[in-house]
Design an enzyme around this catalytic site. Sequence first.
Site, PDB file in Angstrom:
ATOM      1  N   GLY A  12       0.815  -1.206   0.000  1.00  0.00           N
ATOM      2  CA  GLY A  12       0.000   0.000   0.000  1.00  0.00           C
ATOM      3  C   GLY A  12       0.849   1.255   0.000  1.00  0.00           C
ATOM      4  N   CYS A 159      -7.411 -12.408   8.329  1.00  0.00           N
ATOM      5  CA  CYS A 159      -6.819 -12.683   7.018  1.00  0.00           C
ATOM      6  C   CYS A 159      -6.773 -14.199   6.828  1.00  0.00           C
ATOM      7  CB  CYS A 159      -5.427 -12.075   6.953  1.00  0.00           C
ATOM      8  SG  CYS A 159      -4.659 -12.170   5.337  1.00  0.00           S
ATOM      9  N   CYS A 354     -10.022 -11.200  -4.929  1.00  0.00           N
ATOM     10  CA  CYS A 354      -8.908 -11.987  -4.412  1.00  0.00           C
ATOM     11  C   CYS A 354      -8.588 -13.138  -5.351  1.00  0.00           C
ATOM     12  CB  CYS A 354      -9.245 -12.529  -3.023  1.00  0.00           C
ATOM     13  SG  CYS A 354      -7.877 -13.408  -2.241  1.00  0.00           S
TER      14      CYS A 354
END
Length: 427
Positions: A12, A159, A354
């Site tokens: 990011g 996650c 994803c």
Amino acid sequence: MAKIVVLGAGTGGMPAAYETKELLGKDHEVVMVNERPMFRFVPSNPWVAVGWREPDAIVLPIEKYLAKKKIGFICARVDKIDAQNNQLITNENQTIDYDYLIIATGPKLAFSHIKGAGPEGYTQSICTLDHAQQCNIDFEDLMANPGPAIVGAFQGASCFGPAYEYAFILDKALRDAKIRHKVPIHFVTSEPYIGHMGLGGVGDSKSMLESELRQRDIKWICNAQVDEIFDGKMHISELNRKQEIDFTHELLFKHAMFIPPFSGVDAVANVDGLCNAKGFVITDEHQRSTKYPNIFSGGVCVAIPPVEATPVPTGTPKTGYMIETMMTAIAHNLKSIIVDGKAPHAKGTWHAICLADMGDTGAAFVAMPQIPPRNVAWFKKGKWVHLAKIAFEKYFMRKMRTGTSEPVYEKYVLKALGIERLEDDGK
């Protein structure tokens, strides 16, 4: 001239630095601050853990490539954010001033919440490159001395995709070595059911992933609360819908890899009013801090509420496409404020896309928006996903080398999925 500091050089932070510099131009300064000198492509860590990818293939020297775009770099660990005085304080007591701060630190790995967990205990991790390399050493020992394996996600994890990836990749690696029959595998997860993934499921993810586990003879335990881990032994409580212990399990293992719960890194979590109780940054729809108007944040370190209450706590994941759009929104909002003199207007998406590798095949899902109810809930598998993820690594690393602002997920992942683009902001 405004000085923008980006804290954290991950998947990011690096794009945020590139895009912010491109939009603001030469009249404003962009500086990256990161504890390590190398960028690391985290999504490839499961491959490193089983020896399918060399670490050198997924790292880049940060300063070399940022310098080509006239972006500064400071290699230092930040121990304190003085938000009142617009300063970062490093572990060597260096002061870094900023006019605007982009927090992209990622999470703190909270292994300490489970006794005996983590690389300093008795389980492996693929959350960092260092952990993946250590996991590879343990994996090689498993190959030489086969025994039971456990893969999963601890209570409080948010996650889950990498846990599924590693279970399937481990199975494939063991089959390739002709020793799968010597390594019984359990998948142990805090999810209320297989395929929940912290998202309440996506499309047919439950039945599809259950089928994949069955085909590979991987047994599973859901609603799992890992109570304690010893050398080669794990104590697990399986809860029912009333959060009561329904069953207890004692599993033996030679090799175990678990995704931990996440929390905010200390320097971020300790800023008064910046974060929630877990240390995640509270932002508005423009990725701007609700307390400090010159602080923006995106990625895993931002606060997103759980999709639903589950018997064993689970969090909501921040997937790659979501993170990419958050960082693009931050860059455009800084341009609006600094260059145009206007209020922030850009928003990141709350869609989830994803690609999960499964060794010799893969699974892809699209959730629009990520939190249900949804306009689109789509889940499919095929060898093309495995190939698409390999290609994605290549494209993302190219973006990090060239500093292009092209949206990798939108340009390559959506194309692989046969989707033109996602127009709706999903909120």
